[in-house]
Design an enzyme around this catalytic site. Sequence first.
Site, mmCIF file in Angstrom:
data_model
loop_
_atom_site.group_PDB
_atom_site.id
_atom_site.type_symbol
_atom_site.label_atom_id
_atom_site.label_comp_id
_atom_site.label_asym_id
_atom_site.label_seq_id
_atom_site.Cartn_x
_atom_site.Cartn_y
_atom_site.Cartn_z
ATOM 1 N N SER A 139 0.843 -1.187 0.000
ATOM 2 C CA SER A 139 0.000 0.000 0.000
ATOM 3 C C SER A 139 0.877 1.234 0.000
ATOM 4 O O SER A 139 2.014 1.196 0.460
ATOM 5 C CB SER A 139 -0.852 0.015 1.261
ATOM 6 O OG SER A 139 0.019 0.086 2.380
ATOM 7 N N LYS A 140 0.299 2.309 -0.495
ATOM 8 C CA LYS A 140 1.148 3.487 -0.644
ATOM 9 C C LYS A 140 1.478 4.152 0.685
ATOM 10 O O LYS A 140 2.384 4.955 0.759
ATOM 11 C CB LYS A 140 0.600 4.483 -1.662
ATOM 12 C CG LYS A 140 -0.782 4.990 -1.473
ATOM 13 C CD LYS A 140 -1.087 5.977 -2.605
ATOM 14 C CE LYS A 140 -2.571 6.184 -2.713
ATOM 15 N NZ LYS A 140 -3.060 6.738 -3.905
ATOM 16 N N ARG A 141 0.760 3.795 1.728
ATOM 17 C CA ARG A 141 1.135 4.336 3.037
ATOM 18 C C ARG A 141 2.471 3.768 3.504
ATOM 19 O O ARG A 141 3.220 4.412 4.213
ATOM 20 C CB ARG A 141 0.055 4.007 4.071
ATOM 21 C CG ARG A 141 -0.990 5.086 4.204
ATOM 22 C CD ARG A 141 -1.952 4.827 5.358
ATOM 23 N NE ARG A 141 -2.502 3.484 5.327
ATOM 24 C CZ ARG A 141 -2.284 2.554 6.250
ATOM 25 N NH1 ARG A 141 -1.523 2.816 7.294
ATOM 26 N NH2 ARG A 141 -2.820 1.356 6.152
ATOM 27 N N LYS A 142 2.758 2.529 3.098
ATOM 28 C CA LYS A 142 3.964 1.881 3.621
ATOM 29 C C LYS A 142 5.046 1.652 2.572
ATOM 30 O O LYS A 142 6.160 1.279 2.903
ATOM 31 C CB LYS A 142 3.571 0.536 4.237
ATOM 32 C CG LYS A 142 2.627 0.725 5.399
ATOM 33 C CD LYS A 142 2.299 -0.562 6.097
ATOM 34 C CE LYS A 142 1.340 -0.279 7.243
ATOM 35 N NZ LYS A 142 0.553 -1.409 7.616
ATOM 36 N N ASN A 143 4.718 1.826 1.332
ATOM 37 C CA ASN A 143 5.686 1.548 0.275
ATOM 38 C C ASN A 143 5.369 2.412 -0.938
ATOM 39 O O ASN A 143 4.217 2.744 -1.161
ATOM 40 C CB ASN A 143 5.554 0.078 -0.165
ATOM 41 C CG ASN A 143 6.632 -0.792 0.412
ATOM 42 O OD1 ASN A 143 7.807 -0.516 0.239
ATOM 43 N ND2 ASN A 143 6.235 -1.830 1.113
#
Length: 485
Positions: A253-257
Site C-alpha cells: 500500500s502506498k502508506r507503507k511503500n
Amino acid sequence: MTTPRVRIAPSPTGDPHVGTAYVALFNRAWAKSQGGKFLLRIDDTDRTRYQESSEQQIFDALRWLGLDWDEGPDIGGPHAPYRQSERQEFYLEKIGELLENGSAYRCFCTQERLSALREQQNANKERLGYDGHCRDLASDQTAARAAAGETHVVRLRVPSEGSTIFRDELRGEIEIQNAEIDDQVLFKSDGFPTYHLANVVDDIAFGITEVVRAEEWLISTPKHVLLYRGFGQTCPRFFHVPLLRNQDKSKISKRKNPVSLNWFREQGYLPEALLNFLALMGWASPSGEEVFDIAHFQEHFRLEQISLGAPVFDLEKLDWVNGQHLRKLSADELFDRLEREKMLPDGIDRAGLSTILPVVMERLHRLTDVREKTSWFFGEPDEYKAEALTPPKSELSAVPATLQAAMAAVATVVDWNLTAIETALEGVIASLGLKKPQLFMPLRIALTGRKDSPGIFEVMEVLGRDRSLLRLEAARALAAGETRG
Ligand code: GLU
C-alpha cells in the site's frame, strides 16, 4: 496445448501501480515463451474511480518497462475495442442472454431496503449479502417493469444448494459452498456492467486461455465460474499470483511503500532491474542466479512455477539489483540512459563519465546517484568546515603540516598513476609516523569534501595532479586559518 492468449486488465484509477507491472511481467513472459499473445484491456467501467490521465500513464509506464502488448486500446487488434467503456453493446447483449436462460435476474430493491437489510444482517451477525428478495419474480413481469423504466440492477442467480468447484493451477481444487456466494450485481442501475460481468464477457470474447491475476481476485472466481457456465463456456485456467506485501505482510500500500511506477522511474531505477526484482518476488531461476535479464526469465519461466510465498517488497534488495544492472552498462550507455531520463547532471560529458565511472561504479545504486557521487569530479569538492579535516586521534593544528608533506610528495611523482601516488603517500605516512587514517581522512575531505569517497589513490589519479594539488592547498590554508570555510 492451445496457444496462450493472456491479458492484463488494469483500471485507470490513479498512478500506474507496481502490481500491474508484476502481473504483466508474468503474463507477457508466458505468452512470449509460448508464441502466444499478450493483451492489454482497460477496465474502466467503474466511473466513480475513473481518472482520465491514468490510462496514458499506464501505457507509458508499461512501455518504459518494455512490457509492450500485442493487442490493446491504443494499437487495436482483432477483438477491438479493448476499452470496456466502449464495449457496452456486448455487455447488454450478454446480460440479455443470462436473463433469458435464467442465470441472472432483475432486482428492483431500493437502496433503502438494501441498507436496512445490511444493518439487520450486521446486528444479527449474519453473513452480509443479498437475501434473494427479487429472485423469484416472474421474468415477464420484471421485463415489463424494466421496459417501463423502473430502476433496477441485474444479479447473478447463484444456485441455492450445493457448491461451486474450480481449479486454481497454483493451489489445486477449490470448493466454495454456494450459500457463501452472493447474488452478485452484474449490471448496475447506471447502465454499466460490474467488473465481474464485463471481465468474463471480455475474457470469453478475447479468447483468453489463462487468467493470471492478483490473488485478491481469487474470492471472486466462483462467481466468474458460474458466469462461464451461464454462458455455456469452459473456464480458462486460473493462476492467482500472490500479492506483493509490505514488511508487515499486509497488501502493498502506498502508506507503507512506494507503489507508483512513476516513482520508480523518477528515483532512477532501470526498467530491466525493476523487472528482475519483480520476477524474483514470485519466481526463482532454476540455475539459482538472482541477477538476470528478461530474456533469461522468459526462457525459463513457467506459470506453474509462480511461488505462493507472500513476497515482501524490499527496497534495499531493489537497490542492490539495480546496482548490479547499472554495473553492466558501459559509460556511453549510462550517459544515454541519464540523458533519456533527463537525469544528466549539468557539466557531465561523455569523456568525463568514462574516466570517473570505474572509480564510482561500485557506489551507484540508482541513476540519480550519479550526480551526487561524481560531483567532486565534475565540479568542486562538497563544501566543508575546517574541523571536518581533523584526523582521528589528532588535532586540526597538525593538518597543515600533514597536507604540506602530502603536497610535496605528490609533486615529485613522475608517472601520475595509482601505484606511484600510493608509494608517495606511503612515504609521507612513514616519515611523519602517522596512522593511515590520519593522512587519508584529511586528504579525502580536502579532495572530495565527502567522508564516503572512493579510495584516495583513485580519486587523485582521476583528478590529476594539478587539481589535486589545488584542493590540498585550499584545505591546508583553511586548516591553518588563512581562509574561511
Ligand atoms: N480490473 C481488474 C484490476 O484492476 C482486473 C482483474 C483481473 O485481472 O481480472 O486488477
